[in-house]
Design a protein around this motif. Structure first.
Motif, PDB file in Angstrom:
ATOM      1  N   GLN A 106       5.477 -11.101   0.717  1.00 49.22           N
ATOM      2  CA  GLN A 106       5.522 -10.041  -0.281  1.00 49.22           C
ATOM      3  C   GLN A 106       4.171  -9.353  -0.415  1.00 49.22           C
ATOM      4  O   GLN A 106       4.092  -8.134  -0.482  1.00 49.22           O
ATOM      5  N   HIS A 107       3.101 -10.128  -0.432  1.00 46.90           N
ATOM      6  CA  HIS A 107       1.784  -9.555  -0.699  1.00 46.90           C
ATOM      7  C   HIS A 107       1.117  -8.929   0.515  1.00 46.90           C
ATOM      8  O   HIS A 107       0.160  -8.173   0.375  1.00 46.90           O
ATOM      9  N   LYS A 108       1.600  -9.214   1.720  1.00 42.69           N
ATOM     10  CA  LYS A 108       1.049  -8.538   2.899  1.00 42.69           C
ATOM     11  C   LYS A 108       1.754  -7.211   3.162  1.00 42.69           C
ATOM     12  O   LYS A 108       1.298  -6.407   3.954  1.00 42.69           O
ATOM     13  N   ASP A 109       2.853  -6.974   2.474  1.00 42.30           N
ATOM     14  CA  ASP A 109       3.593  -5.731   2.616  1.00 42.30           C
ATOM     15  C   ASP A 109       2.729  -4.567   2.121  1.00 42.30           C
ATOM     16  O   ASP A 109       2.045  -4.700   1.108  1.00 42.30           O
ATOM     17  N   PRO A 110       2.747  -3.431   2.819  1.00 41.77           N
ATOM     18  CA  PRO A 110       1.949  -2.286   2.372  1.00 41.77           C
ATOM     19  C   PRO A 110       2.236  -1.862   0.932  1.00 41.77           C
ATOM     20  O   PRO A 110       1.345  -1.347   0.251  1.00 41.77           O
ATOM     21  N   ALA A 115      -4.932  -4.471  -2.668  1.00 40.16           N
ATOM     22  CA  ALA A 115      -5.338  -5.764  -3.226  1.00 40.16           C
ATOM     23  C   ALA A 115      -4.274  -6.837  -3.055  1.00 40.16           C
ATOM     24  O   ALA A 115      -4.446  -7.958  -3.528  1.00 40.16           O
ATOM     25  N   GLY A 116      -3.195  -6.540  -2.353  1.00 43.86           N
ATOM     26  CA  GLY A 116      -2.096  -7.486  -2.211  1.00 43.86           C
ATOM     27  C   GLY A 116      -2.529  -8.839  -1.679  1.00 43.86           C
ATOM     28  O   GLY A 116      -2.176  -9.882  -2.230  1.00 43.86           O
ATOM     29  N   MET A 117      -3.306  -8.853  -0.606  1.00 44.73           N
ATOM     30  CA  MET A 117      -3.728 -10.132  -0.038  1.00 44.73           C
ATOM     31  C   MET A 117      -4.735 -10.849  -0.931  1.00 44.73           C
ATOM     32  O   MET A 117      -4.747 -12.082  -0.994  1.00 44.73           O
ATOM     33  N   PHE A 118      -5.552 -10.103  -1.654  1.00 46.12           N
ATOM     34  CA  PHE A 118      -6.458 -10.764  -2.599  1.00 46.12           C
ATOM     35  C   PHE A 118      -5.652 -11.472  -3.681  1.00 46.12           C
ATOM     36  O   PHE A 118      -5.939 -12.617  -4.043  1.00 46.12           O
TER      37      PHE A 118
END
Length: 181
Positions: A106-110, A115-118
């Motif tokens: 979910q968080h690596k999705d554009p 800041a998704g990966m953070f």
């Protein structure tokens, strides 16, 4: 008066039934009046899956853990950070890692933004790895030294006292609260 009329039109527009989006809208094209594309199925926790669905999900999870998570975030194995080469047999570890993997996807999705990966690192990775690899955690009876591979499933807690009382009060062969003939 004009501003009030404009606000009334906006309220009417917002209150109206939305028109379903066209499958071609992403390409800037009008719809053809056909049915909308069905949304993909919602992900389910791995421990709710059974049979082939469980095995397929566990295989995909194992690939992610072995090819990405461990090489990048595995750190060394110590008594303070145990690991198990047979982690797939620890259902609680499987559940933790699966949830971590779903959050990663979910968080690596554009759409998660820059800041998704953070957010994944801060809110998911750190906590999950700390829980899984804690000295008293689910892998504490397993490998604490790379030179001595070990695997042992620790027993879980017994049923609650209430469950034991209900089981003892059941008539033989019946369900609690039901009379047998």
């Amino acid at each position: 008066m004009e501003q009030s009329a404009q606000q009334a039109r906006q309220l009417d527009h917002l209150a109206s039934t939305p028109v379903p989006p066209s499958p071609l809208a992403a390409f800037g094209m009008p719809g053809l009046g056909g049915p909308a594309v069905a949304a993909p199925p919602e992900p389910r926790p791995i421990l709710e899956l059974e049979g082939e669905a469980y095995e397929d999900e566990l295989d995909a999870l194992s690939d992610w853990v072995d090819d990405f998570l461990l090489p990048v975030y595995g750190a060394e194995v110590t008594t303070a950070a145990p690991w198990c080469l047979q982690w797939q047999e620890h259902s609680d570890v499987v559940a933790w890692l699966h949830a971590l993997w779903l959050a990663y996807q979910q968080h690596k999705d554009p759409e998660a933004g820059l800041a998704g990966m953070f957010v994944w690192h801060r809110d998911f990775l750190t906590h999950a790895i700390a829980a899984i690899r804690a000295p008293g955690g689910p892998l504490s009876a397993c490998m604490t030294s790379p030179d001595r591979p070990a695997h042992r499933l620790l027993p879980g807690p017994p049923p609650s006292a209430r469950t034991e009382k209900v089981t003892e009060s059941e008539p033989s062969g019946g369900e609690p609260g039901k009379q047998t003939s």
